[in-house]
Design a protein around this motif. Structure first.
Motif, PDB file in Angstrom:
ATOM      1  N   SER A 218      -2.078   2.975   2.743  1.00  0.00           N
ATOM      2  CA  SER A 218      -0.900   2.826   2.271  1.00  0.00           C
ATOM      3  C   SER A 218      -0.602   1.595   2.524  1.00  0.00           C
ATOM      4  N   MET A 219      -0.506   1.271   3.853  1.00  0.00           N
ATOM      5  CA  MET A 219      -0.771  -0.094   4.060  1.00  0.00           C
ATOM      6  C   MET A 219      -1.809  -1.085   3.818  1.00  0.00           C
TER       7      MET A 219
ATOM      8  N   GLU B 122      10.076   3.311  14.347  1.00  0.00           N
ATOM      9  CA  GLU B 122      11.187   2.594  13.953  1.00  0.00           C
ATOM     10  C   GLU B 122      13.102   2.596  13.774  1.00  0.00           C
TER      11      GLU B 122
ATOM     12  N   GLY C 101      15.492   2.085   7.218  1.00  0.00           N
ATOM     13  CA  GLY C 101      15.550   2.375   6.001  1.00  0.00           C
ATOM     14  C   GLY C 101      15.534   3.333   5.211  1.00  0.00           C
TER      15      GLY C 101
ATOM     16  N   GLU D 214       9.115 -15.459   4.232  1.00  0.00           N
ATOM     17  CA  GLU D 214       8.150 -16.143   3.980  1.00  0.00           C
ATOM     18  C   GLU D 214       9.366 -17.891   3.928  1.00  0.00           C
TER      19      GLU D 214
ATOM     20  N   MET E 265      13.302  -2.854  11.536  1.00  0.00           N
ATOM     21  CA  MET E 265      12.929  -2.605  10.159  1.00  0.00           C
ATOM     22  C   MET E 265      13.297  -0.865  10.415  1.00  0.00           C
TER      23      MET E 265
ATOM     24  N   ALA F 216       4.418  -4.716  10.608  1.00  0.00           N
ATOM     25  CA  ALA F 216       3.090  -4.488  11.788  1.00  0.00           C
ATOM     26  C   ALA F 216       2.253  -6.129  12.497  1.00  0.00           C
ATOM     27  N   SER F 217       2.532  -6.494  11.869  1.00  0.00           N
ATOM     28  CA  SER F 217       2.164  -8.416  12.030  1.00  0.00           C
ATOM     29  C   SER F 217       3.265  -8.821  12.600  1.00  0.00           C
TER      30      SER F 217
ATOM     31  N   ARG G  65       9.428  13.075   4.788  1.00  0.00           N
ATOM     32  CA  ARG G  65      10.777  11.999   4.715  1.00  0.00           C
ATOM     33  C   ARG G  65      12.511  13.411   4.200  1.00  0.00           C
TER      34      ARG G  65
ATOM     35  N   ASP H 253       5.802  -2.727   5.186  1.00  0.00           N
ATOM     36  CA  ASP H 253       4.817  -1.622   6.582  1.00  0.00           C
ATOM     37  C   ASP H 253       4.388  -3.398   7.058  1.00  0.00           C
ATOM     38  N   PRO H 254       3.596  -3.566   6.116  1.00  0.00           N
ATOM     39  CA  PRO H 254       2.744  -4.831   6.747  1.00  0.00           C
ATOM     40  C   PRO H 254       3.663  -5.661   7.374  1.00  0.00           C
ATOM     41  N   TYR H 255       4.499  -6.399   6.972  1.00  0.00           N
ATOM     42  CA  TYR H 255       4.950  -7.169   7.456  1.00  0.00           C
ATOM     43  C   TYR H 255       5.504  -6.974   9.119  1.00  0.00           C
TER      44      TYR H 255
ATOM     45  N   TYR I 283       8.710 -30.257   1.799  1.00  0.00           N
ATOM     46  CA  TYR I 283       8.545 -28.701   2.691  1.00  0.00           C
ATOM     47  C   TYR I 283       7.876 -29.082   3.882  1.00  0.00           C
TER      48      TYR I 283
ATOM     49  N   ARG J 100      -1.579  -2.395   0.616  1.00  0.00           N
ATOM     50  CA  ARG J 100      -0.232  -3.183  -0.117  1.00  0.00           C
ATOM     51  C   ARG J 100      -0.867  -4.462   0.900  1.00  0.00           C
ATOM     52  N   ARG J 101      -1.391  -4.755   1.679  1.00  0.00           N
ATOM     53  CA  ARG J 101      -1.699  -5.961   2.095  1.00  0.00           C
ATOM     54  C   ARG J 101      -2.913  -6.699   1.488  1.00  0.00           C
TER      55      ARG J 101
ATOM     56  N   ARG K  34       1.088   6.209   5.821  1.00  0.00           N
ATOM     57  CA  ARG K  34       2.007   5.239   5.710  1.00  0.00           C
ATOM     58  C   ARG K  34       1.406   4.315   6.575  1.00  0.00           C
TER      59      ARG K  34
ATOM     60  N   MET L 289      10.649   0.752   2.261  1.00  0.00           N
ATOM     61  CA  MET L 289      10.036   0.887   3.377  1.00  0.00           C
ATOM     62  C   MET L 289       8.884   0.606   3.492  1.00  0.00           C
ATOM     63  N   THR L 290       7.357   1.293   2.370  1.00  0.00           N
ATOM     64  CA  THR L 290       5.867   0.395   2.649  1.00  0.00           C
ATOM     65  C   THR L 290       5.761  -1.339   2.556  1.00  0.00           C
ATOM     66  N   THR L 291       6.620  -0.974   1.495  1.00  0.00           N
ATOM     67  CA  THR L 291       6.286  -2.973   0.636  1.00  0.00           C
ATOM     68  C   THR L 291       6.570  -3.404   2.122  1.00  0.00           C
TER      69      THR L 291
ATOM     70  N   LEU M  99      -0.312  -7.957  -1.751  1.00  0.00           N
ATOM     71  CA  LEU M  99       0.807  -8.899  -1.144  1.00  0.00           C
ATOM     72  C   LEU M  99      -0.914  -9.846  -0.680  1.00  0.00           C
TER      73      LEU M  99
END
Lengths: 271, 207
Positions: free
Chosen positions: B172-173, A35, A217, A181, A215, A208-209, B149, A204-206, B21, B176-177, B168, A200-202, B180
């Motif tokens: 984890s992803m 990354e 960090g 967004e 990114m 990956a998509s 790390r 990760d989905p963005y 918008y 997180r998805r 991760r 960083m994990t926050t 979100l």
């Protein structure tokens, strides 16, 4: 004198190992993560003279982690002769961003107004991101130093995100999400991020998509980036302190669990 | 009657901003820009004022009661001193405001943040125990992440780094998805409920 309990010993141990390691200045090598390499390649791929917005979206508390990240990134961008527009969407990042930008600009003999401009802080980050998509000069009629936007040679042809190669959000929180967004989704601006390790994990989905272009960090990311640009900085040195602290915590977890399981066996598994 | 007017204003502006918008019409876009550049900033300034007044009132009443008096006095002095410095000498370059920010606020905030490392170290010893299967999984993931790390290449086997990257990039992803997407759907439904007047708790009680 009150007797020290285990917590005090743990605090003292952490303090001691960090101070000793920093004093010893051990040289640790590290593998560059894909990354960080991706971010480096992205900056490297931008043509000379391309304009990039660097947004300082962080608070003062995370400065020890943000500073090496930002310095490594700014050094790379200035060395590639990119034109930088600095902004801040959090008030506390304003002064910090200006200092970091002018410091690195001086290292590379860059001229204010020609090679870089610092527009400063704009409250209400969502509104700021959206309104820059319509018109950057209307959003920032003046720069941080009070000069008119139109007076800067570098900004003559910069109207909105269509004239920008990309945005790099240096963040310690969720502000990069708003860049994705609103900036990326609505105006198709390419958003990248340099963030603290905890965030960083926050993202990760963005990443990956593909919504987040690149990114890197954390102190490790900063140290890796310093390795890629071949300029030593505080990232590598701070990484040393972080590494020993991590090992210390790993050992504490192991010792704590050994004590726990021994105690449980002694109690016949009742605890 | 007051509640009804507030609801109508909420619906009108919610629907208008929603339409602006997505609209690409030049009039809509210029109106959108005006709202974002001017009106949002005015609203922000007013909310800031509300926050400052509330902060001063709460601290003054606590000082009168003798509750943490020295700390509250320092807070109020800080609140007064920074704008005074900014008004007299400005906020740029080597101004006293920036000096206070760089040499007082930044070190204090960084110090408080750095204290977390000590508490994490203490908590890892005292509380991070493999008491159950889920706790053991969490513990393993934490150990893998902490080890990977660190800059310990050559000392730590490669498979640990690969395992940490897998954790991760997959469980984890995925979690997180899910979070979100849940937040997104929740925000969408709550916004619609507020705009359409179904959700009215923001108006306060009827009394």
């Amino acid at each position: 004198m009150k007797r020290l309990n285990s917590r005090h010993w743990i605090f003292s141990g952490l303090f001691a190992i960090v101070v000793i390691t920093m004093a010893a200045n051990v040289n640790l090598d590290m593998r560059v993560s894909p990354e960080t390499e991706r971010m480096f390649n992205y900056i490297d791929s931008l043509p000379t003279g391309a304009t990039v917005i660097v947004s300082f979206d962080h608070e003062a508390s995370s400065l020890p982690e943000i500073r090496p990240i930002a310095l490594a990134l700014l050094r790379h961008t200035f060395s590639r002769d990119l034109n930088l527009i600095g902004i801040a969407l959090l008030a506390e990042g304003t002064g910090i961003g200006y200092r970091l930008m002018t410091q690195t600009a001086d290292e590379y003999d860059k001229t204010y107004g020609i090679d870089y401009v610092y527009l400063g802080f704009k409250p209400q980050y969502i509104a700021a991101i959206l309104s820059m998509g319509e018109s950057i000069p209307d959003t920032y009629p003046e720069d941080y130093l009070g000069y008119a936007y139109r007076d800067h040679e570098m900004l003559q042809n910069i109207k909105n995100y269509n004239d920008i190669a990309g945005v790099i959000s240096i963040a310690d929180g969720s502000l990069t999400t708003h860049w994705i967004e609103y900036g990326a989704s609505r105006y198709n601006v390419k958003v990248s991020a340099a963030v603290t390790a905890a965030m960083m994990t926050t993202y990760d989905p963005y990443l990956a998509s593909g919504q987040l272009h690149a990114m890197f960090g954390g102190l490790r990311g900063a140290a890796e980036y310093e390795k890629l640009i071949g300029i030593g900085g505080s990232g590598k040195r701070s990484m040393l302190a972080q590494s020993v602290a991590h090992i210390y915590v790993v050992l504490l977890i192991i010792v704590g669990n050994i004590i726990y399981f021994r105690g449980r066996r002694k109690d016949g598994g009742s605890s | 009657m007051g509640r009804r007017i507030a609801q109508i204003i909420c619906f009108a502006f919610g629907a208008l901003l929603f339409a602006l918008y997505f609209s690409q019409h030049p009039t809509a876009r210029s109106l959108n820009t005006a709202v974002m550049i001017d009106y949002w900033q005015i609203i922000f300034a007013i909310t800031l004022l509300v926050g400052v007044i509330s902060f001063v009132r709460i601290n003054l009443s606590n000082i009168r009661r003798g509750d943490n008096r020295p700390y509250r006095i320092i807070s109020l002095v800080g609140l007064a001193v920074m704008p005074i410095l900014a008004i007299i000498w400005g906020i740029k370059g080597n101004s006293p405001f920036m000096w206070m920010f760089e040499y007082v606020q930044v070190p204090m905030q960084s110090t408080v943040f750095a204290l977390l490392a000590f508490f994490v170290a203490s908590a890892s010893f005292r509380g991070f125990r493999a008491r159950s299967a889920p706790a053991a999984v969490l513990l393993t993931a934490a150990l893998l992440t902490l080890t990977s790390r660190s800059s310990l290449e050559g000392i730590v086997p490669q498979f640990i780094t690969e395992a940490a990257d897998w954790v991760r990039g997959n469980p984890s992803m995925a979690a997180r998805r899910a979070i979100l997407i849940g937040i997104g759907l929740g925000s969408l439904t709550t916004s619609l409920r507020v705009i359409l007047g179904i959700e009215r708790t923001w108006l306060g009680s009827d009394k």
